[in-house]
Design an enzyme around this catalytic site. Structure first.
Site, PDB file in Angstrom:
ATOM      1  CG  HIS B 112      -1.914   1.001   1.355  1.00 33.62           C
ATOM      2  ND1 HIS B 112      -1.644   2.288   1.744  1.00 33.62           N
ATOM      3  CD2 HIS B 112      -3.237   0.958   1.098  1.00 33.62           C
ATOM      4  CE1 HIS B 112      -2.775   2.983   1.723  1.00 33.62           C
ATOM      5  NE2 HIS B 112      -3.756   2.190   1.339  1.00 33.62           N
ATOM      6  CG  ASP B 189       0.427  -2.251   6.136  1.00 40.52           C
ATOM      7  OD1 ASP B 189      -0.514  -2.306   6.951  1.00 40.52           O
ATOM      8  OD2 ASP B 189       0.312  -1.770   4.996  1.00 40.52           O
ATOM      9  CD  GLN B 192      -6.770  -4.668   4.072  1.00 46.09           C
ATOM     10  OE1 GLN B 192      -7.729  -5.317   4.474  1.00 46.09           O
ATOM     11  NE2 GLN B 192      -6.910  -3.470   3.551  1.00 46.09           N
ATOM     12  CE  LYS B 215      -7.394  -0.367   5.989  1.00 51.56           C
ATOM     13  NZ  LYS B 215      -8.183   0.089   4.837  1.00 51.56           N
ATOM     14  CB  CYS B 353      -3.573   2.736  -2.009  1.00 51.58           C
ATOM     15  SG  CYS B 353      -4.861   3.938  -1.780  1.00 51.58           S
TER      16      CYS B 353
END
Lengths: 141, 398
Positions: B112, B189, B192, B215, B353
């Site tokens: 991303h 990261d 997700q 999220k 993104c």
């Protein structure tokens, strides 16, 4: 203009866009234009001759509205003087923004006269005009 | 399942953009309203009862997050505005002073923007080199491919745990083991992954983790920066101000508070953090395993139907998450999204993104359906029905 006819014009220009072809001819002014809110991304190549717009080509990736609007704009604009082109652009923008405009000079571009109903697609229709304005500004420089 | 808990689902929409943000259950919304209505004072003041209550509620969420990711201590849990801010703090606060000219940073092409752009800047400013691990045929990152780009100059590997386009789960534990054997830092990261799987920072042995509340059923504007304590101690605050200093007599005598407060300058997003706590509790109640099972089941349910439609090109046939990326052959993804919108189906079109992924996948844009546990078979049936007839899409997309 009848709704079906509008759809037909737009689809026709989307599926068979005029001058959707790249060029590396250095006589053309090249500009890139994209929409911040979506993924349309087009290059325009404009050939000026003195005060005249002699040719326009474009390439890139964009939705049906942006692509067809580019094709119609090109069809209408080749052969116009810069002053005539600017008058055409002003009228088109006025139509999209629900202001007073002269529909006589817009020809097939009148197919977008109710695009304001889909707010998120207004920028798609306007995208090629953003490009051509950039090219004119660049040429004047 | 649990659809009745989500007020947004009372509307006539089919929401399939859960990787962008999830919907929020009533318990989260009520908890945030409770803060504003019943003890809406500032945090870290504690001079009167309701202010003390704010501290209790706020810090209680830090405990919940510590337990969620199995951090060693709550000092390792810093609240931020989201994954983006967390990653920027990690890059600018920790690596900026550490990396030197010639040092190598390993990323993947499917990251991303927030795990790419901060590194680009540091590479530019410090003269570091960005290298990309090659993706395999499924666009996965493998340890084997990663080893190929590691050199003695590699200082840090920064990867999404699950990517937001392909949805593959990276072998972070193996990567971290290999990285640490070679004195390489590992940044993850988790935007997700934390919402969709059990992430245990000690088991994975990662150095930094970033993720967002919104999220995972929580409010927007809240995120977490996790770092191993001994590393966080060296993370320079990138934002300075109230709440994070102990004293400042003059420019040479500023004493900062201890972790994690030092990294939370200014009045935090108190309502957001407290709402996030309610979201974590809610997810714990349902159970992570049930959430994962349900999302994978629904993904397979969708895939089985999509593969039967000849004009659908699926980009990530295999995936461990609820993400399905695809295109309708010959139709620009955004036109398909506009068409689906006419039937109140919310999906995302674009590059998500991950702008440099297109070089690897060969597809610039796609439609992304991202499923959550509250989606249903009948919603997926409706989506598939709408996609079956290409002529209908062409006719109605304008």
């Amino acid at each position: 203009m009848d709704t079906n006819l509008k759809k037909e014009i737009i689809m026709d220009h989307y599926l068979n866009p005029k001058n959707k072809i790249t060029t590396d001819d250095s006589r053309y002014v090249k500009v890139n234009t994209n929409n911040e809110s979506c993924i349309d991304n087009l290059n325009f190549y404009v050939l000026f001759n003195g005060d005249l717009i002699e040719d326009i080509k474009f390439d890139g990736e964009a939705c049906a509205i942006s692509t067809s609007s580019s094709s119609i704009m090109i069809t209408n604009m080749i052969g116009k003087t810069i002053a005539e082109a600017e008058e055409y652009i002003n009228n088109f923008e006025a139509m999209i923004n629900e202001e007073k405009y002269n529909s006589d000079i817009l020809n097939e571009a009148n197919a977008y006269d109710d695009i304001y109903k889909q707010n998120n697609r207004k920028n798609c229709a306007l995208l090629p005009y953003k490009g051509i304005k950039k090219a004119i500004a660049e040429y004047r420089k | 399942m649990n659809r009745e808990d989500f007020p947004m689902l009372k509307q006539d929409i089919i929401y399939l953009d859960n990787s962008a943000t999830t919907l929020k259950p009533d318990c989260v919304l009520n908890k945030m309203a409770e803060y504003y209505k019943e003890y809406g004072a500032n945090a870290h003041r504690g001079d009167y009862d309701i202010s003390y209550k704010v501290d209790l509620e706020y810090e209680n969420v830090r405990d919940l997050v510590r337990d969620l990711i199995n951090a060693k201590s709550k000092e390792e849990v810093v609240f931020t505005s989201g994954t983006t801010e967390s990653l920027n703090m990690i890059v600018n606060g920790f690596f900026e002073s550490l990396l030197e000219a010639g040092d190598e940073i390993i990323l993947s092409t499917s990251e991303h923007a927030s795990n790419i752009l901060p590194w680009f800047r540091i590479a530019r400013n410090n003269g570091c080199i960005i290298k990309y691990v090659n993706l395999d045929d499924n666009y996965y990152v493998t340890l084997e491919n990663l080893k190929k780009v590691i050199t003695p100059n590699t200082k840090v590997i920064s990867l999404a745990h699950i990517t937001n386009v392909i949805g593959d789960v990276r072998p972070i534990k193996e990567i971290a083991k290999f990285a640490h054997e070679n004195n390489i830092f590992v940044v993850v990261d988790g935007a997700q992954s934390v919402p969709h799987m059990k992430v245990d920072v000690q088991d994975l042995d990662i150095d930094f983790l970033a993720f967002s509340a919104h999220k995972m059923l929580g409010p927007t504007g809240v995120g977490v920066l996790y770092g191993k304590k001994e590393l966080l101690e060296h993370l320079e605050p990138t934002i300075l101000g109230g709440g994070m200093n102990e004293s400042f007599d003059n420019e040479n005598a500023v004493i900062l508070k201890s972790l994690p407060t030092r990294l939370e300058a200014g009045t935090p997003n108190i309502a957001g953090v407290i709402g996030f706590g309610a979201a974590i509790k809610y997810m714990n109640q349902i159970g992570y395993d049930r959430i994962i099972d349900r999302e994978r089941y629904l993904r397979n349910y969708l895939i089985e139907k999509l593969v039967r439609i000849p004009h659908i090109d699926i980009i990530n046939l295999e995936s461990d998450s609820g993400i399905v990326a695809f295109n309708v052959n010959g139709i620009f993804s955004q036109d398909v999204a506009y068409y689906l919108n006419k039937y109140n189906v919310c999906v995302r079109a674009g590059n998500h993104c991950a702008k440099i992924l297109k070089n690897a996948v060969g597809v610039t844009n796609s439609i992304r359906v991202s499923i959550s546990f509250y989606n249903t078979e009948s919603e997926i049936d409706d989506l598939v029905e709408l996609l079956k007839n290409k002529d209908k899409i062409m006719k109605e997309m304008l």
